[in-house]
Scaffold this motif. Structure first.
Motif, mmCIF file in Angstrom:
data_model
loop_
_atom_site.group_PDB
_atom_site.id
_atom_site.type_symbol
_atom_site.label_atom_id
_atom_site.label_comp_id
_atom_site.label_asym_id
_atom_site.label_seq_id
_atom_site.Cartn_x
_atom_site.Cartn_y
_atom_site.Cartn_z
ATOM 1 N N GLU A 1 0.833 -1.197 0.000
ATOM 2 C CA GLU A 1 0.000 0.000 0.000
ATOM 3 C C GLU A 1 0.870 1.251 0.000
ATOM 4 O O GLU A 1 0.562 2.240 -0.688
ATOM 5 N N ALA A 2 1.967 1.230 0.724
ATOM 6 C CA ALA A 2 2.855 2.390 0.785
ATOM 7 C C ALA A 2 3.426 2.713 -0.586
ATOM 8 O O ALA A 2 3.502 3.882 -0.987
ATOM 9 N N ALA A 3 3.837 1.682 -1.325
ATOM 10 C CA ALA A 3 4.388 1.896 -2.663
ATOM 11 C C ALA A 3 3.323 2.427 -3.605
ATOM 12 O O ALA A 3 3.577 3.319 -4.435
ATOM 13 N N LEU A 4 2.125 1.895 -3.483
ATOM 14 C CA LEU A 4 1.023 2.365 -4.326
ATOM 15 C C LEU A 4 0.736 3.830 -4.073
ATOM 16 O O LEU A 4 0.633 4.638 -5.005
ATOM 17 N N LEU A 5 0.620 4.198 -2.802
ATOM 18 C CA LEU A 5 0.304 5.588 -2.462
ATOM 19 C C LEU A 5 1.397 6.532 -2.956
ATOM 20 O O LEU A 5 1.112 7.639 -3.438
ATOM 21 N N PHE B 1 -6.989 -0.309 -0.363
ATOM 22 C CA PHE B 1 -6.119 -1.235 -1.076
ATOM 23 C C PHE B 1 -5.933 -2.496 -0.246
ATOM 24 O O PHE B 1 -5.577 -2.431 0.937
ATOM 25 N N ASP B 2 -6.198 -3.633 -0.858
ATOM 26 C CA ASP B 2 -6.057 -4.938 -0.218
ATOM 27 C C ASP B 2 -4.760 -5.556 -0.717
ATOM 28 O O ASP B 2 -4.675 -5.982 -1.866
ATOM 29 N N GLU B 3 -3.744 -5.592 0.136
ATOM 30 C CA GLU B 3 -2.443 -6.099 -0.295
ATOM 31 C C GLU B 3 -2.492 -7.587 -0.626
ATOM 32 O O GLU B 3 -1.733 -8.063 -1.483
ATOM 33 N N ILE C 1 -0.540 3.146 -13.691
ATOM 34 C CA ILE C 1 -0.145 3.001 -12.287
ATOM 35 C C ILE C 1 0.491 1.626 -12.082
ATOM 36 O O ILE C 1 1.526 1.494 -11.411
ATOM 37 N N GLY C 2 -0.112 0.609 -12.656
ATOM 38 C CA GLY C 2 0.474 -0.724 -12.570
ATOM 39 C C GLY C 2 1.875 -0.770 -13.145
ATOM 40 O O GLY C 2 2.790 -1.360 -12.538
ATOM 41 N N GLN C 3 2.061 -0.133 -14.287
ATOM 42 C CA GLN C 3 3.382 -0.108 -14.919
ATOM 43 C C GLN C 3 4.394 0.610 -14.034
ATOM 44 O O GLN C 3 5.550 0.172 -13.903
ATOM 45 N N ALA C 4 3.978 1.703 -13.419
ATOM 46 C CA ALA C 4 4.874 2.452 -12.538
ATOM 47 C C ALA C 4 5.300 1.625 -11.333
ATOM 48 O O ALA C 4 6.375 1.856 -10.763
ATOM 49 N N LEU C 5 4.482 0.655 -10.970
ATOM 50 C CA LEU C 5 4.781 -0.207 -9.820
ATOM 51 C C LEU C 5 5.537 -1.469 -10.236
ATOM 52 O O LEU C 5 5.779 -2.348 -9.399
#
Length: 300
Positions: free
Chosen positions: A95-99, A153-155, A179-183
């Protein structure tokens, strides 16, 4: 029947499907909408009736708000869960990486239109080419993401919900994919609900089945909003009876003879113009070079 009927679009209907239903129920040949929603999407779809269709070209800069569900870990040809799966990834995110990644997409960004979209390339819609198995280069387009928040967000499941406020022309499914690509993985949109458009919210919207029921009982017109509701963010100007006649006949108004004279309005300011009886006449635009209020669009 002239005005705006805000419909809560159901899933599996195209925006054109909704307009067709409303056209038949309202008995108005002139109908249109203010921005396409994908068939899987639901939510606010303002339908323009009669003279209100003249407003369509004036609503290009209005922001829209969405609540989008997404999933990470796989990609599809449509960038949403209705498409064919093209790839999967075992990469997982926190979740931290997503945010943290969301900051990359706030503000003015460039988006590449998806192949399954109505954008034209050499005279053909991209979705027509996509259905033929053809992929072409697409020029990235500027869009503005005014607000982007992850509200859940459900990890474990790698799924979540985004709330987005953005400019017209923004593809939310492309945003999920980017966003998925950035992650370092993939992302798809799994559900989409438009919560606001053209200043209207879900509180203003009527479900399509309710529209049918209202039409059957002769109550549909009562839910049609006045045309000026499309422009409430613009200042209002009441003119004299003589000025109202001149304006509705296509004539400019001298600024010094209106209430705008005391406000020193900027060049290009758009205002709602009303008669002394508060009848909405149309939109005017300030021309400081000639010190006049010119007609932008009449709605009478």
């Amino acid at each position: 029947m002239n005005g705006v009927l805000v419909v809560d679009k159901p899933a599996d209907f195209t925006s054109f499907d909704v307009v067709s239903v409303v056209r038949r129920l309202a008995g108005r040949e002139k109908t249109g909408h203010t921005g396409t929603l994908d068939p899987m999407a639901t939510g606010v779809l303002p339908v323009l009736l009669g003279k209100a269709t003249r407003a369509a070209s004036l609503l290009e800069d209005t922001s829209k708000e969405y609540r989008a569900e997404f999933a990470l870990g796989y990609a599809t040809d449509t960038q949403d869960s209705t498409g064919e799966v093209l790839a999967r990834s075992g990469t997982r995110t926190t979740e931290a990486a997503l945010l943290a990644s969301l900051s990359l997409f706030r503000g003015n960004i460039l988006q590449e239109p998806p192949m399954y979209s109505a954008v034209r390339k050499d005279g053909k819609r991209l979705y027509e080419l996509a259905r033929q198995g053809v992929t072409v280069e697409r020029e990235k387009r500027p869009v503005t993401i005014e607000r982007l928040e992850c509200v859940r967000f459900d990890e474990t499941a790698q799924t979540g919900i985004l709330e987005v406020r953005c400019s017209k022309g923004t593809y939310i499914r492309t945003l999920c994919a980017d966003i998925g690509q950035a992650l370092g993985t993939f992302g798809v949109m799994t559900a989409l609900r438009r919560t606001s458009a053209c200043g209207f919210s879900l509180a203003d919207a009527v479900p399509l089945e309710a529209v049918r029921a209202l039409a059957e009982t002769g109550q549909l017109e009562a839910r049609v909003l006045p045309m000026d509701q499309l422009f409430l963010e613009r200042p209002a100007l009441r003119v004299s009876a003589a000025q109202a006649v001149r304006f509705r006949n296509g004539g400019c108004l001298g600024l010094e003879r209106t209430a705008l004279a005391r406000q020193n309005p900027p060049d290009g300011l758009r205002v709602r113009v009303y008669s002394p009886e508060q009848v909405f006449l149309g939109l005017g635009i300030v021309d400081r070079g000639q010190d006049t209020l010119k007609i932008l669009k009449l709605f009478v």
